[in-house]
Design an enzyme around this catalytic site. Structure first.
Site, PDB file in Angstrom:
ATOM      1  N   GLU A 164     -22.102  -3.231  30.126  1.00 29.34           N
ATOM      2  CA  GLU A 164     -21.662  -2.647  31.403  1.00 29.34           C
ATOM      3  C   GLU A 164     -22.706  -1.776  32.112  1.00 29.34           C
ATOM      4  O   GLU A 164     -22.471  -0.588  32.351  1.00 29.34           O
ATOM      5  CB  GLU A 164     -20.375  -1.844  31.175  1.00 29.34           C
ATOM      6  CG  GLU A 164     -19.267  -2.696  30.580  1.00 29.34           C
ATOM      7  CD  GLU A 164     -17.981  -1.915  30.293  1.00 29.34           C
ATOM      8  OE1 GLU A 164     -17.966  -0.695  30.486  1.00 29.34           O
ATOM      9  OE2 GLU A 164     -16.994  -2.549  29.888  1.00 29.34           O
ATOM     10  N   GLU A 269     -13.930 -10.757  25.881  1.00 29.54           N
ATOM     11  CA  GLU A 269     -12.808  -9.810  25.713  1.00 29.54           C
ATOM     12  C   GLU A 269     -11.612 -10.338  26.468  1.00 29.54           C
ATOM     13  O   GLU A 269     -11.135  -9.736  27.421  1.00 29.54           O
ATOM     14  CB  GLU A 269     -13.214  -8.415  26.217  1.00 29.54           C
ATOM     15  CG  GLU A 269     -14.404  -7.848  25.474  1.00 29.54           C
ATOM     16  CD  GLU A 269     -14.803  -6.447  25.929  1.00 29.54           C
ATOM     17  OE1 GLU A 269     -14.005  -5.774  26.597  1.00 29.54           O
ATOM     18  OE2 GLU A 269     -15.928  -6.030  25.600  1.00 29.54           O
TER      19      GLU A 269
HETATM   20  C1  XIL Z   1     -11.571  -0.609  24.684  1.00 23.38           C
HETATM   21  C2  XIL Z   1     -10.705  -0.630  23.422  1.00 23.38           C
HETATM   22  O1  XIL Z   1      -9.976  -1.823  23.391  1.00 23.38           O
HETATM   23  C3  XIL Z   1      -9.790   0.575  23.427  1.00 23.38           C
HETATM   24  O2  XIL Z   1      -9.097   0.650  22.186  1.00 23.38           O
HETATM   25  C4  XIL Z   1     -10.576   1.862  23.658  1.00 23.38           C
HETATM   26  O3  XIL Z   1      -9.688   2.935  23.770  1.00 23.38           O
HETATM   27  C5  XIL Z   1     -11.423   1.771  24.914  1.00 23.38           C
HETATM   28  O4  XIL Z   1     -12.257   0.613  24.825  1.00 23.38           O
HETATM   29  N1  XIL Z   1     -14.870  -3.015  27.757  1.00 23.38           N
HETATM   30  C6  XIL Z   1     -15.406  -3.015  26.483  1.00 23.38           C
HETATM   31  C7  XIL Z   1     -14.549  -2.672  25.322  1.00 23.38           C
HETATM   32  O5  XIL Z   1     -16.565  -3.413  26.301  1.00 23.38           O
HETATM   33  O6  XIL Z   1     -15.260  -2.038  24.300  1.00 23.38           O
HETATM   34  C8  XIL Z   1     -13.366  -1.819  25.741  1.00 23.38           C
HETATM   35  O7  XIL Z   1     -12.525  -1.652  24.594  1.00 23.38           O
HETATM   36  C9  XIL Z   1     -12.638  -2.440  26.910  1.00 23.38           C
HETATM   37  C10 XIL Z   1     -13.540  -2.601  28.095  1.00 23.38           C
END
Ligand code: XIL
Length: 380
Positions: A164, A269
């Site tokens: 990101e 994701e």
């Molecule tokens: C999220 C997790 O799923 C949560 O449990 C945590 O509280 C916050 O992070 N982008 C990413 C992930 O790269 O690491 C994030 O994961 C969601 C957004």
């Protein structure tokens, strides 16, 4: 005699019908799990919570073992967990995570080395709380990346090296990494990760990758890294989808443009929220949160059939897209095992009830799993 032959006729007709029904493709696929169905198409992964890594959620672990062949740690490999205090690394959970993957013959993904979020404050400041110099930050990145990626050298298949770094409009995110080092922090991170584990695949990962601005910036960034001879193997497209956005067309355009760069694509994701959006855009910036109210939590007692069908259709459409680009897509990772685990229950609003994943709160595969499996099984 006559009676007997009639009975025999009925018997054979019944047998024939049973055979016909059992040959029906959806029945045939009933016992096939996701990883079996997709074994020749792409890896199918999931994100493990701390509880699952500790083996405290046995039912979910069964789903992981039977349905997935790639794992990512949802939180425990982020810098605030790995190095909460400068120089004090904590490998308790990450060691367990990697051992679990090895014991179960799974592809293991490291998430994530350099990310502005879920990073400890000390990383960017000196003892007075002032920003450190570019040299000090580079040294800290070096120590962080070499220690972690070095420890798991040869055991982690691929790393989300930088997560990101780009905003929706394509500008660089004004993170501490960027403010102190400029965009060069990305090159530095990739070079350090390569030094730590020369055989590991290295990825850039981001959300809302269907946005034109971010898409264009990712393309120019990857080209620039390639021109400088920096090893970058893949682009991770976080798939935090909802019912209305992004459009399949925009997502497909990004897949095409990323594929043209000659790198692998990972859908990293994947989840599909059914809840009303409370944001002007639909990104996944973990920093932005909103107040809870009942109106924006409409399915706390169950999902309506209509919305469920809409979600299933969209899941199927996206999987069809992924299968279409199977030559470019190396892995599709769901962001969690079951609906109870999904971070979307608590983000961007805490305490809602969402239904984002492929297994329900009882770890049962949803109806849509069969449809997704049929996309590939019927062609085999
Ligand atoms: C999220 C997790 O799923 C949560 O449990 C945590 O509280 C916050 O992070 N982008 C990413 C992930 O790269 O690491 C994030 O994961 C969601 C957004």
């Amino acid at each position: 005699m006559y009676k007997l032959s009639i009975m025999r006729k009925y018997f054979f007709t019944a047998m024939f019908l049973t055979l016909l029904i059992s040959c029906n493709s959806s029945d045939k696929n009933e016992d096939i799990t996701l990883k079996q169905a997709f074994k020749d198409i792409f890896y199918i992964g999931t994100a493990l919570s701390e509880e699952q890594i500790l083996g405290e959620d046995e039912a979910a672990i069964e789903v992981v073992k039977s349905n997935f062949n790639s794992i990512t740690a949802e939180n425990i490999m982020k810098s605030e967990v790995m190095q909460p205090i400068e120089g004090e690394f904590d490998f308790t959970l990450s060691d367990k995570f990697v051992e679990f993957g090895e014991q179960n013959d799974m592809q293991i993904i490291g998430h994530t080395l350099i990310w502005h979020s879920q990073a400890p404050d000390w990383f960017f400041v000196d003892e007075n709380g002032d920003d450190v110099s570019p040299e000090v930050l580079t040294q800290r990145m070096r120590s962080h990346i070499l220690t972690i990626a070095g420890r798991y050298k040869g055991r982690i298949h691929g790393w989300d090296v930088v997560n990101e770094a780009i905003e929706d409009d394509g500008s660089w995110r004004k993170s501490k990494f960027y403010e102190i080092l400029g965009e060069d922090f990305i090159r530095i991170a990739f070079e350090l990760a390569h030094e730590a584990d020369p055989d590991a695949e290295l990825y850039y990962n981001d959300y809302s990758m269907a946005n034109e601005g971010r898409r264009n910036r990712v393309v120019s960034m990857v080209k620039a890294l390639q021109e400088q001879g920096v090893k970058i193997d893949g682009i991770g497209m976080q798939g935090h989808l909802n019912l209305n956005s992004p459009s399949i067309e925009d997502y497909e355009k990004s897949i095409q443009e990323f594929a043209d760069l000659g790198v692998k694509i990972m859908i990293t994701e994947l989840d599909l929220s059914v809840l009303p959006s409370v944001r002007s855009n639909d990104g996944a910036n973990v920093k932005s949160t909103f107040e809870y109210n009942e109106k924006i939590n409409p399915y706390k007692d169950g999902l309506s059939k209509e919305v469920e069908e809409k979600q299933y259709q969209r899941y199927t459409d996206f999987f069809k897209l992924f299968v279409k680009y199977q030559d470019n897509i190396d892995r599709v990772t769901l962001w969690g095992v079951n609906d109870a685990q999904s971070w979307k229950n608590d983000w961007p609003v805490e305490g809602r009830t969402d239904y984002t994943l492929l297994f329900d709160r009882n770890n049962k595969p949803k109806e849509v799993v069969k449809d997704i499996i049929n996309i590939v099984s019927n062609n085999n």
